[in-house]
Design a protein around this motif. Structure first.
Motif, mmCIF file in Angstrom:
data_model
loop_
_atom_site.group_PDB
_atom_site.id
_atom_site.type_symbol
_atom_site.label_atom_id
_atom_site.label_comp_id
_atom_site.label_asym_id
_atom_site.label_seq_id
_atom_site.Cartn_x
_atom_site.Cartn_y
_atom_site.Cartn_z
ATOM 1 N N LEU A 8 -11.936 12.414 -26.484
ATOM 2 C CA LEU A 8 -11.013 13.519 -26.669
ATOM 3 C C LEU A 8 -9.655 13.027 -27.168
ATOM 4 N N LYS A 9 -9.162 13.651 -28.215
ATOM 5 C CA LYS A 9 -7.816 13.410 -28.723
ATOM 6 C C LYS A 9 -7.592 11.931 -29.027
ATOM 7 N N LEU A 10 -8.448 11.403 -29.895
ATOM 8 C CA LEU A 10 -8.333 10.020 -30.375
ATOM 9 C C LEU A 10 -8.078 10.094 -31.883
ATOM 10 N N PRO A 11 -6.822 10.184 -32.312
ATOM 11 C CA PRO A 11 -6.506 10.485 -33.715
ATOM 12 C C PRO A 11 -6.929 9.410 -34.705
ATOM 13 N N LYS A 12 -7.096 8.141 -34.266
ATOM 14 C CA LYS A 12 -7.462 7.072 -35.185
ATOM 15 C C LYS A 12 -8.919 6.629 -35.045
ATOM 16 N N LEU A 13 -9.677 7.279 -34.211
ATOM 17 C CA LEU A 13 -11.071 6.880 -34.011
ATOM 18 C C LEU A 13 -11.870 7.145 -35.284
ATOM 19 N N THR A 14 -12.497 6.097 -35.817
ATOM 20 C CA THR A 14 -13.284 6.232 -37.053
ATOM 21 C C THR A 14 -14.783 6.125 -36.810
ATOM 22 N N ARG A 15 -15.180 5.517 -35.711
ATOM 23 C CA ARG A 15 -16.608 5.394 -35.435
ATOM 24 C C ARG A 15 -16.824 5.142 -33.943
ATOM 25 N N ILE A 16 -18.012 5.524 -33.499
ATOM 26 C CA ILE A 16 -18.391 5.244 -32.118
ATOM 27 C C ILE A 16 -18.905 3.826 -31.998
ATOM 28 N N CYS A 17 -19.773 3.446 -32.912
ATOM 29 C CA CYS A 17 -20.222 2.058 -32.993
ATOM 30 C C CYS A 17 -20.817 1.833 -34.372
ATOM 31 N N THR A 18 -20.903 0.576 -34.770
ATOM 32 C CA THR A 18 -21.438 0.231 -36.083
ATOM 33 C C THR A 18 -22.951 0.107 -36.044
ATOM 34 N N ALA A 19 -23.453 -0.414 -34.953
ATOM 35 C CA ALA A 19 -24.883 -0.712 -34.873
ATOM 36 C C ALA A 19 -25.713 0.547 -34.642
ATOM 37 N N PHE A 20 -26.979 0.448 -34.970
ATOM 38 C CA PHE A 20 -27.940 1.527 -34.698
ATOM 39 C C PHE A 20 -28.525 1.281 -33.314
ATOM 40 N N LEU A 21 -28.242 2.193 -32.377
ATOM 41 C CA LEU A 21 -28.671 2.011 -30.997
ATOM 42 C C LEU A 21 -29.667 3.087 -30.597
ATOM 43 N N THR A 22 -30.400 2.810 -29.534
ATOM 44 C CA THR A 22 -31.290 3.812 -28.947
ATOM 45 C C THR A 22 -30.630 4.361 -27.691
ATOM 46 N N TRP A 23 -30.269 5.625 -27.738
ATOM 47 C CA TRP A 23 -29.560 6.258 -26.620
ATOM 48 C C TRP A 23 -30.589 6.967 -25.748
ATOM 49 N N THR A 24 -31.292 6.206 -24.948
ATOM 50 C CA THR A 24 -32.449 6.748 -24.240
ATOM 51 C C THR A 24 -32.092 7.792 -23.198
ATOM 52 N N SER A 25 -30.908 7.704 -22.590
ATOM 53 C CA SER A 25 -30.545 8.607 -21.494
ATOM 54 C C SER A 25 -29.436 9.578 -21.867
ATOM 55 N N LEU A 26 -28.860 9.431 -23.048
ATOM 56 C CA LEU A 26 -27.706 10.242 -23.414
ATOM 57 C C LEU A 26 -28.095 11.705 -23.581
ATOM 58 N N LYS A 27 -27.409 12.607 -22.827
ATOM 59 C CA LYS A 27 -27.704 14.037 -22.849
ATOM 60 C C LYS A 27 -26.550 14.869 -23.408
ATOM 61 N N HIS A 28 -25.307 14.413 -23.191
ATOM 62 C CA HIS A 28 -24.150 15.223 -23.568
ATOM 63 C C HIS A 28 -23.097 14.356 -24.257
ATOM 64 N N VAL A 29 -22.602 14.827 -25.397
ATOM 65 C CA VAL A 29 -21.478 14.199 -26.087
ATOM 66 C C VAL A 29 -20.460 15.286 -26.393
#
Length: 971
Positions: A898-919
């Motif tokens: 939230l409110k990260l004005p310079k954020l350009t990416r979450i991560c560079t790599a391709f990951l498997t988000w096996t448990s991620l339900k909410h973003v």
């Protein structure tokens, strides 16, 4: 005087005429002496209505108190759309009934019956012709009317004619010449399908059956789909799979209704699914409007699970699903009648499993022991007693898993057959097997904990911490002397009940559990039949007062009225046998009668948490046997003086209250084992030697609470409590504490024996603190909660030397708030074991941080579940590395950025988000891509602003399409 019919014609003429203001006043003057007072008020209202309807709304609402013709006329004007909608729905019912009668007419042999049927059909056709002619007449008159008045006339005429025909149709439909059995078998003319559902270990239906359901969901017909069948048959599992697999809808909402639905709770659940932020004081009407605005232009799918009666969708705020807008509603219920009342177009009956399917499921639950020659015939007979119901087989199989001798199987078969005559009036087979699973529990402790779970509302996620609180008084569950051994024991019991399928994992595993509604029904039945203590449970059903005619205060032992809307309590109930009273989460409860507890001297557990009480009645001091008192989040409660008389109290929670002091009178509470004061921000005074006198205390939680600790030199009473008082607590095993604006006190504590029991540490506004010195870090190995805020000089948490003990190996929660110079969280702390148990991280206003974590550190966070990063102005990337492992965060469930004005990416790599339900993404304008697609985050829901979502860049169109269905607009 003129008649009402003449007056009605006059009103209609006024509405159609091209008259000016003068004509209106002149007509009123001449008619004043010719009409009744009620009629004259109607004329004036009509005049005001034409001048400005919007300003007259409040006046019109008040006018409904008038009894007479005028109110009815303006009801037609104001509610014409609602009336016409009801007319359309009743017309559908009329057509359905016509269709049914045509099908049954040939089966009637007697001439008198056929004549009756024909008369009914003739009149139905006449009603249809009248409605068509009404529409034509209105359109013809519209051509000759003043355009300014046309819309008002049409509204009035449509409302009146529609209401007349609606009344006629309702009366005619009620006289349908068929009996109830014929109506039910014909299903009101809707498409009725029946097929068995195939189940596996979790009652998962076969692909073929699932595809049949999906076909109905995805076609352009049948906006309402009903799925019905007996409890435990697998309806909920079916719609959960639909929820996960269906595409083409935005949004997709899953909501559980339950047997005694609370409308506002249901609305709030739907609003939460839509990411609608609701003020606490929102009324049902407010929420309905917000839901309607969110859904009115969207193609939604709403799944309503466990419906027991007709629901008013308009009252919930749900726009009507039609073939034109493509919206769909799916409901599950135990009753075909509910499907009919909700006017579902497709009705699907879920039949029990076949013998082969039931056998496969039993084998998966009980193990291969059922294939043994000595076991197989008994297992087959036992399986047949379950009636092909998945829930019954799952619970039975769990109870008998890997039982390789015939004794347990014969016992199960005998018990099931013996109880077959004792459970009339509910789903017999599933109830019998569930009861057997309960009887088969080895140990009174398992049975007691299981029964306590039914004290919570139906279908709710049960907070394990709350469950432990109410179990704390029970000697069977807490025969051990240690508070922590007791908690560990309850955790093991919960896991055992989950293995036996009597409990399920809740919203977050290890934090919440759930109880199937039929399992809960069985538990309530047990408590009502005299096995164990007698319960009275009305939790989460919307009560505004205690139903005195239902509660037998003199006989019942455990009462749960939690999560209702109670406003008042009885004055002096005779609850002589009451041992547990749960009144928590009744936010409208502002006071407790003076003598409420006078006749409850046997009370051992009292929950008043999350109520609006501002004081405790004097009669609470009479509860001499009270062991557990829960006052958490009673935000208006300031005075706890009456508690001093409760000398046998073991467990006291005052978290989030408004108390300002702990009085000296509490020194007599020497039996306390747990005292929780978390979040009591106004607490500024503690009586001298009060804490040191509580020498049986095992857990003391003062996180974000009292801050005036001193540790240097001799102190005066006015200056604060010396930390050495805590050293006098010989049995203390858990300490959570807050240190503010005093580095000397912090260092004294980190050098003292208190670090052996220190589990939670909150450091606030310690200027000059650059890092926690390495000599102190090693003493924080057992810390589970660390919060650091408003330390303007902090640059890093700390650095460890080569030979020093690793810190933070037990840390579970980490909060870093308003640390403007913090440049690194993990630097100098990298180790495979550091942070290995970390589950929750919250970072806010750390403006020097450019990334959350690096490659070396991310591999430590195998248990991380929740991550929130907000208001960090320099944050550019969350994971700053080409991660060498495909799934470095295997348990991450929710990510909020939230409110990260310079954020350009979450991560560079391709990951498997096996448990991620909410973003959740908010105000991150430079974030142009997200590392999620249909392959690496299948069940992910992403919330964010529409404008941001539309600017995202995708690898290909297929990825965009697959992820689009999981997007939830937050604006």
């Amino acid at each position: 005087m003129i008649t009402n019919e003449q007056f009605e014609g006059f009103l209609e003429a006024l509405l159609m005429a091209k008259w000016e203001l003068f004509n209106w006043l002149l007509a009123a003057f001449f008619l004043f002496f010719m009409i009744s007072w009620e009629q004259f008020k109607g004329l004036l209202l009509c005049f005001f209505f034409m001048l400005n309807w919007e300003k007259m709304k409040g006046f019109m609402e008040a006018s409904v108190r008038w009894h007479g013709l005028v109110v009815l006329h303006f009801y037609y004007l104001k509610e014409h759309k609602k009336i016409y909608g009801a007319l359309v729905e009743e017309m559908k019912r009329l057509k359905n009934n016509q269709h049914i009668i045509h099908r049954h007419a040939d089966d009637r042999s007697r001439g008198e019956e056929k004549c009756h049927i024909q008369d009914w059909l003739d009149k139905a056709e006449g009603i249809e012709r009248d409605i068509v002619s009404i529409k034509k007449e209105i359109e013809q008159r519209k051509m000759n009317m003043n355009p300014w008045l046309a819309k008002h006339y049409l509204s009035y005429k449509l409302g009146k004619m529609a209401q007349d025909k609606l009344n006629e149709m309702i009366e005619h439909n009620a006289k349908i010449p068929l009996d109830q059995e014929e109506l039910s078998s014909s299903c009101n003319g809707n498409l009725l399908m029946e097929f068995p559902i195939t189940a596996s270990e979790n009652e998962v239906c076969s692909h073929e059956r699932m595809q049949t359901i999906l076909n109905y969901v995805e076609d352009d017909q049948n906006p309402k789909i009903g799925i019905y069948g007996m409890g435990g048959i697998g309806k909920t599992t079916l719609v959960r799979h639909v929820h996960e697999r269906v595409q083409g809808f935005d949004p997709i909402i899953f909501a559980t209704v339950s047997k005694e639905p609370n409308l506002q709770v249901l609305q709030r659940n739907i609003a939460t699914a839509l990411d609608i932020s609701l003020p606490a004081e929102s009324t049902s009407e407010d929420i309905a409007l917000r839901i309607y605005i969110q859904l009115k232009h969207r193609k939604y799918l709403l799944i309503l699970d466990d419906v027991w009666g007709e629901l008013d969708l308009t009252q919930l705020g749900i726009p009507d699903p039609t073939n034109g807008n493509g919206c769909k509603i799916i409901l599950t219920t135990r009753s075909l009648h509910v499907c009919n009342s909700m006017q579902t177009g497709v009705q699907i009956k879920i039949e029990p499993m076949t013998k082969s399917e039931a056998w496969d499921l039993l084998r998966k639950k009980a193990g291969d022991v059922i294939l043994k020659d000595s076991i197989q015939p008994i297992a087959e007979e036992t399986m047949e007693e379950c009636g092909g119901l998945p829930l019954a087989i799952v619970t039975l199989g769990g109870a008998l898993r890997n039982k390789s001798t015939t004794g347990p199987w014969n016992e199960a078969l005998r018990e099931l057959r013996l109880s077959s005559g004792e459970t009339v009036g509910m789903e017999l087979a599933v109830f019998q097997s569930l009861k057997f699973s309960y009887d088969y529990l080895k140990g009174v402790d398992l049975k007691k904990l299981f029964l306590y779970c039914c004290l919570f509302p139906e279908d709710c996620d049960i907070d394990i911490r709350s469950l432990k609180d109410i179990c704390y008084f029970d000697r069977v569950l807490n025969y051990v002397s240690s508070h922590f051994q007791s908690h560990s024991r309850i955790d093991k019991i919960i896991e055992k009940l989950k293995e036996l399928s009597l409990l399920e994992s809740g919203f977050v595993d290890n934090y919440y559990v759930k109880m199937h509604d039929l399992v809960r029904d069985m538990a309530l039945w047990i408590t009502s039949e005299g096995e164990g203590p007698r319960f009275y449970v009305k939790a989460g059903v919307g009560l505004t007062e205690v139903p005195e005619d239902e509660v037998d205060w003199e006989e019942v032992e455990i009462i749960s009225l939690m999560m209702n809307d109670l406003q008042t309590l009885p004055d002096e109930p005779k609850g002589t046998k009451v041992r547990m009273l749960l009144l928590g989460q009744n936010s409208g409860l502002r006071s407790i009668p003076f003598s409420f507890f006078v006749h409850m001297d046997g009370m051992q557990v009292l929950d008043l948490s999350d109520t609006a009480i501002s004081s405790l009645p004097p009669s609470i001091s009479l509860l001499k046997k009270l062991k557990v008192l829960l006052l958490t989040n009673c935000e208006h409660l300031e005075d706890v003086q009456p508690l001093a008389a409760l000398t046998q109290l073991l467990h006291l929670k005052l978290d989030g209250t408004a108390i300002k002091e702990l009085p000296a009178a509490m020194k007599g509470m020497r039996s306390l084992r747990l005292l929780s004061l978390h979040g009591t921000r106004h607490l500024s005074k503690i009586a001298h030697n009060l804490l040191s006198g509580m020498n049986n205390l095992q857990k003391l939680d003062m996180g974000m609470s009292y801050r005036r600790w001193v540790a240097v030199g001799r102190y005066a009473v006015s200056s604060g409590v010396h930390l050495s008082e805590l050293l006098c607590m010989k049995h203390l095993r858990y300490l959570e504490i807050t240190i503010e604006s005093n580095i000397e006190t912090l260092e004294w504590m980190l050098r003292s024996r208190l670090t052996r029991v220190l589990k939670g540490l909150h450091i606030i506004s310690c200027e000059g603190l650059v890092e926690i010195q390495s000599c102190h870090l090693s003493s924080l190995a057992s810390l589970s909660i660390l919060g650091i805020s408003c330390c303007s000089d902090l640059e890093r948490i700390g650095t460890i030397g080569d030979n020093e003990e690793l810190p933070f190996t037990d840390l579970v929660h980490l909060g870093l708030i308003e640390l403007p110079k913090l440049e690194s969280i993990w630097e100098g702390l990298e180790s495979p074991r550091s942070f290995q148990n970390l589950e929750v991280v919250v970072i806010d206003r750390c403006h020097s941080l450019k990334s959350f974590i690096s490659l070396n550190s991310v591999l430590q966070l195998k248990k991380l579940c929740f991550l929130t990063i907000s208001n960090c102005t320099e944050m550019e990337e969350i994971i700053d590395a080409e991660v060498g492992e495909e799934n470095p965060l295997p348990n991450l469930n929710a990510l909020r950025i939230l409110k990260l004005p310079k954020l350009t990416r979450i991560c560079t790599a391709f990951l498997t988000w096996t448990s991620l339900k909410h973003v959740d993404v908010e105000e991150c304008p430079q974030l142009k891509a997200v590392p999620f697609n249909s392959h690496n985050a299948r069940s992910l829901k992403i919330a964010g602003e529409r404008g941001w979502w539309e600017t995202l860049q995708w690898e290909d169109e297929e990825t965009k399409t697959s992820v689009q269905k999981n997007f939830i607009p937050s604006d």
